[in-house]
Motif scaffolding. Sequence first.
Motif, PDB file in Angstrom:
ATOM      1  N   GLU A 106       0.840  -1.204   0.000  1.00  0.00           N
ATOM      2  CA  GLU A 106       0.000   0.000   0.000  1.00  0.00           C
ATOM      3  C   GLU A 106       0.873   1.252   0.000  1.00  0.00           C
ATOM      4  N   LYS A 107       1.969   1.209   0.724  1.00  0.00           N
ATOM      5  CA  LYS A 107       2.873   2.359   0.740  1.00  0.00           C
ATOM      6  C   LYS A 107       3.521   2.563  -0.628  1.00  0.00           C
ATOM      7  N   VAL A 108       3.897   1.472  -1.279  1.00  0.00           N
ATOM      8  CA  VAL A 108       4.452   1.577  -2.634  1.00  0.00           C
ATOM      9  C   VAL A 108       3.419   2.186  -3.570  1.00  0.00           C
ATOM     10  N   ALA A 109       2.169   1.736  -3.442  1.00  0.00           N
ATOM     11  CA  ALA A 109       1.090   2.278  -4.269  1.00  0.00           C
ATOM     12  C   ALA A 109       0.910   3.769  -4.012  1.00  0.00           C
ATOM     13  N   ASN A 110       0.944   4.177  -2.755  1.00  0.00           N
ATOM     14  CA  ASN A 110       0.776   5.589  -2.404  1.00  0.00           C
ATOM     15  C   ASN A 110       1.945   6.430  -2.911  1.00  0.00           C
ATOM     16  N   PHE A 111       3.128   5.837  -2.915  1.00  0.00           N
ATOM     17  CA  PHE A 111       4.305   6.548  -3.416  1.00  0.00           C
ATOM     18  C   PHE A 111       4.165   6.851  -4.901  1.00  0.00           C
ATOM     19  N   PHE A 112       3.761   5.861  -5.669  1.00  0.00           N
ATOM     20  CA  PHE A 112       3.604   6.089  -7.107  1.00  0.00           C
ATOM     21  C   PHE A 112       2.424   7.012  -7.394  1.00  0.00           C
ATOM     22  N   GLN A 113       1.403   6.968  -6.547  1.00  0.00           N
ATOM     23  CA  GLN A 113       0.275   7.887  -6.730  1.00  0.00           C
ATOM     24  C   GLN A 113       0.723   9.322  -6.492  1.00  0.00           C
ATOM     25  N   LEU A 114       1.601   9.510  -5.501  1.00  0.00           N
ATOM     26  CA  LEU A 114       2.162  10.845  -5.252  1.00  0.00           C
ATOM     27  C   LEU A 114       2.924  11.336  -6.468  1.00  0.00           C
ATOM     28  N   SER A 115       3.755  10.472  -7.062  1.00  0.00           N
ATOM     29  CA  SER A 115       4.519  10.880  -8.243  1.00  0.00           C
ATOM     30  C   SER A 115       3.594  11.156  -9.418  1.00  0.00           C
ATOM     31  N   ASN A 116       2.495  10.400  -9.508  1.00  0.00           N
ATOM     32  CA  ASN A 116       1.527  10.606 -10.580  1.00  0.00           C
ATOM     33  C   ASN A 116       0.852  11.969 -10.441  1.00  0.00           C
ATOM     34  N   GLU A 117       0.504  12.327  -9.228  1.00  0.00           N
ATOM     35  CA  GLU A 117      -0.119  13.629  -8.972  1.00  0.00           C
ATOM     36  C   GLU A 117       0.847  14.762  -9.284  1.00  0.00           C
ATOM     37  N   ASP A 118       2.113  14.572  -8.948  1.00  0.00           N
ATOM     38  CA  ASP A 118       3.114  15.599  -9.249  1.00  0.00           C
ATOM     39  C   ASP A 118       3.282  15.770 -10.755  1.00  0.00           C
ATOM     40  N   ASP A 119       3.250  14.650 -11.503  1.00  0.00           N
ATOM     41  CA  ASP A 119       3.366  14.721 -12.961  1.00  0.00           C
ATOM     42  C   ASP A 119       2.187  15.474 -13.563  1.00  0.00           C
ATOM     43  N   GLU A 120       0.984  15.192 -13.059  1.00  0.00           N
ATOM     44  CA  GLU A 120      -0.205  15.864 -13.576  1.00  0.00           C
ATOM     45  C   GLU A 120      -0.149  17.353 -13.281  1.00  0.00           C
ATOM     46  N   ALA A 121       0.294  17.702 -12.089  1.00  0.00           N
ATOM     47  CA  ALA A 121       0.397  19.113 -11.728  1.00  0.00           C
ATOM     48  C   ALA A 121       1.413  19.833 -12.583  1.00  0.00           C
ATOM     49  N   GLY A 122       2.430  19.079 -13.038  1.00  0.00           N
ATOM     50  CA  GLY A 122       3.472  19.679 -13.862  1.00  0.00           C
ATOM     51  C   GLY A 122       3.174  19.644 -15.342  1.00  0.00           C
ATOM     52  N   GLY A 123       1.959  19.260 -15.696  1.00  0.00           N
ATOM     53  CA  GLY A 123       1.597  19.254 -17.105  1.00  0.00           C
ATOM     54  C   GLY A 123       1.820  17.928 -17.783  1.00  0.00           C
ATOM     55  N   GLY A 124       2.013  16.871 -17.002  1.00  0.00           N
ATOM     56  CA  GLY A 124       2.207  15.550 -17.580  1.00  0.00           C
ATOM     57  C   GLY A 124       0.920  15.007 -18.161  1.00  0.00           C
ATOM     58  N   TYR A 125       1.003  13.839 -18.776  1.00  0.00           N
ATOM     59  CA  TYR A 125      -0.171  13.270 -19.415  1.00  0.00           C
ATOM     60  C   TYR A 125      -0.614  12.014 -18.686  1.00  0.00           C
ATOM     61  N   VAL A 126      -1.903  11.693 -18.795  1.00  0.00           N
ATOM     62  CA  VAL A 126      -2.459  10.495 -18.198  1.00  0.00           C
ATOM     63  C   VAL A 126      -3.126   9.695 -19.298  1.00  0.00           C
ATOM     64  N   LYS A 127      -2.748   8.417 -19.419  1.00  0.00           N
ATOM     65  CA  LYS A 127      -3.321   7.582 -20.451  1.00  0.00           C
ATOM     66  C   LYS A 127      -4.618   6.935 -19.982  1.00  0.00           C
ATOM     67  N   GLU A 128      -5.461   6.589 -20.941  1.00  0.00           N
ATOM     68  CA  GLU A 128      -6.676   5.864 -20.625  1.00  0.00           C
ATOM     69  C   GLU A 128      -6.375   4.371 -20.614  1.00  0.00           C
ATOM     70  N   HIS A 129      -6.993   3.667 -19.673  1.00  0.00           N
ATOM     71  CA  HIS A 129      -6.737   2.248 -19.525  1.00  0.00           C
ATOM     72  C   HIS A 129      -8.034   1.482 -19.365  1.00  0.00           C
ATOM     73  N   ASP A 130      -7.972   0.220 -19.754  1.00  0.00           N
ATOM     74  CA  ASP A 130      -9.107  -0.677 -19.568  1.00  0.00           C
ATOM     75  C   ASP A 130      -8.952  -1.382 -18.227  1.00  0.00           C
ATOM     76  N   ASN A 131      -9.192  -0.657 -17.163  1.00  0.00           N
ATOM     77  CA  ASN A 131      -9.049  -1.206 -15.829  1.00  0.00           C
ATOM     78  C   ASN A 131     -10.283  -0.879 -14.999  1.00  0.00           C
ATOM     79  N   GLU A 132     -10.527  -1.713 -14.007  1.00  0.00           N
ATOM     80  CA  GLU A 132     -11.642  -1.460 -13.109  1.00  0.00           C
ATOM     81  C   GLU A 132     -11.405  -0.207 -12.288  1.00  0.00           C
ATOM     82  N   ASP A 133     -10.142   0.043 -11.958  1.00  0.00           N
ATOM     83  CA  ASP A 133      -9.776   1.191 -11.138  1.00  0.00           C
ATOM     84  C   ASP A 133      -9.195   2.287 -12.028  1.00  0.00           C
ATOM     85  N   ASP A 134      -9.915   3.398 -12.154  1.00  0.00           N
ATOM     86  CA  ASP A 134      -9.448   4.491 -13.009  1.00  0.00           C
ATOM     87  C   ASP A 134      -8.261   5.231 -12.401  1.00  0.00           C
ATOM     88  N   ASN A 135      -7.999   4.990 -11.109  1.00  0.00           N
ATOM     89  CA  ASN A 135      -6.906   5.690 -10.438  1.00  0.00           C
ATOM     90  C   ASN A 135      -5.624   4.865 -10.404  1.00  0.00           C
TER      91      ASN A 135
END
Length: 307
Positions: A106-135
Motif C-alpha cells: 500500500e505504501k508503494v502504491a501511495n508513493f507512485f500515486q504521489l509521483s503521478n499527482e506531481d506529474d499531472e500538476a506539472g503538465g504531464g499526461y495520463v493515459k486511458e486504460h481498460d481497468n476497473e480502477d481508473d486511479n
Amino acid sequence: YYDTVTKAAERLSPGCADAVRTTLREAKKLIELSPSVQDAVKSMKMCVDSVPEYITNVTILSDDVMMAVGFTFADYDMDAYPPGPDLGLYKACQVFQDEQSASALEKVANFFQLSNEDDEAGGGYVKEHDNEDDNCFDLSTFLPDGDNPRIATSDWSGSGAGSDGKMWDFQLCTTLIDPIGFSSESMFPPRKWTYKDLTEYCHLRYGEKVVPQPFALVRDTGFDDLVRANASHILFTNGMQDMWSGGSHLEDLSDTILALNFENGAHHSDLLHVGPSENDTEDIREGFAKITNILETWLHEIKGTES
C-alpha cells in the motif's frame, strides 16, 4: 549516488531511510510471492494493461518496481531545495513513514500515486486504460521511446520517458557511462551494476554495433586528470544534497580549477538564475557572491590579456 539520496532523505525527514528500507524489503518479498504478475500489479494499484511485455514474471516486476522507486526518489532529491516540508522528497518520505498504511505494498502504491499527482500538476499526461480502477498507476510512463524499452535503462539514475528518455538512454550506451548501482548502504534493495549487463541492454536496444565506451572521455578529453590536460578556469559547484556531487571534484585542483560546495544545495541550486533571494539558504547566497567575484576576476584577466 543512491547513498547520497538516502542521506538527503534522512536529513530532511529523520527516520525516512529506515522506513523506506524496511518497507521495500517487505514489498519485494510480497511481490515475488504473488501468484502472478497481474495479481502483484493489482496489489500496488497499477494499471494491468500498462505492464511492459518484457515483464513476464514477478522477479522482473519486483526488480523494476524497486528500480522505479529508486530513480523517482532521486528525481525528488534533485528538486530538494530549499529544504522544507513542501518538497516532494519530504512528502515521499512521509508516505513510507506513515504508520496508518496497512501494508508495504500500500505504501508503494501511495508513493507512485504521489509521483503521478506531481506529474499531472506539472503538465504531464495520463493515459486511458481498460481497468476497473481508473486511479491506477501507469507503469508505461517510465519507458523511453524506441525498440525494446525497459524501466531499468542504460542509466540507473533514470533515463526518463519518451523521446528525451531515448536520447539520454543512447548517450549512456555510447560514451557517457555512469556505473550507478544500489549499495547495501542505501535505503533501496541492493542491485549490482555490471558492464556486461549494460552492454547486453544496449545491444538489445540499439543493435550490436552500439558498444558502451567507458574510457572515451578520459582518452579524448583527459577527464581523469584535468591539470595534466592543461585545463583551466573551471568552477565545480556542488550541491551536497545532489547525488551527482559524488562524481564531482569537491576540492580545488589548481588555482583556476576550483570547487565550491553548498551544504544545502541540491541539483543546480546555484544555477536557477533568480538568486540570490530571500528564499535561498545562506550557503547559496554566499555562493552566488563568490561565483560572481571569481568570474568577474577571470573575465578581467582575459580582457587584460587581449588588450
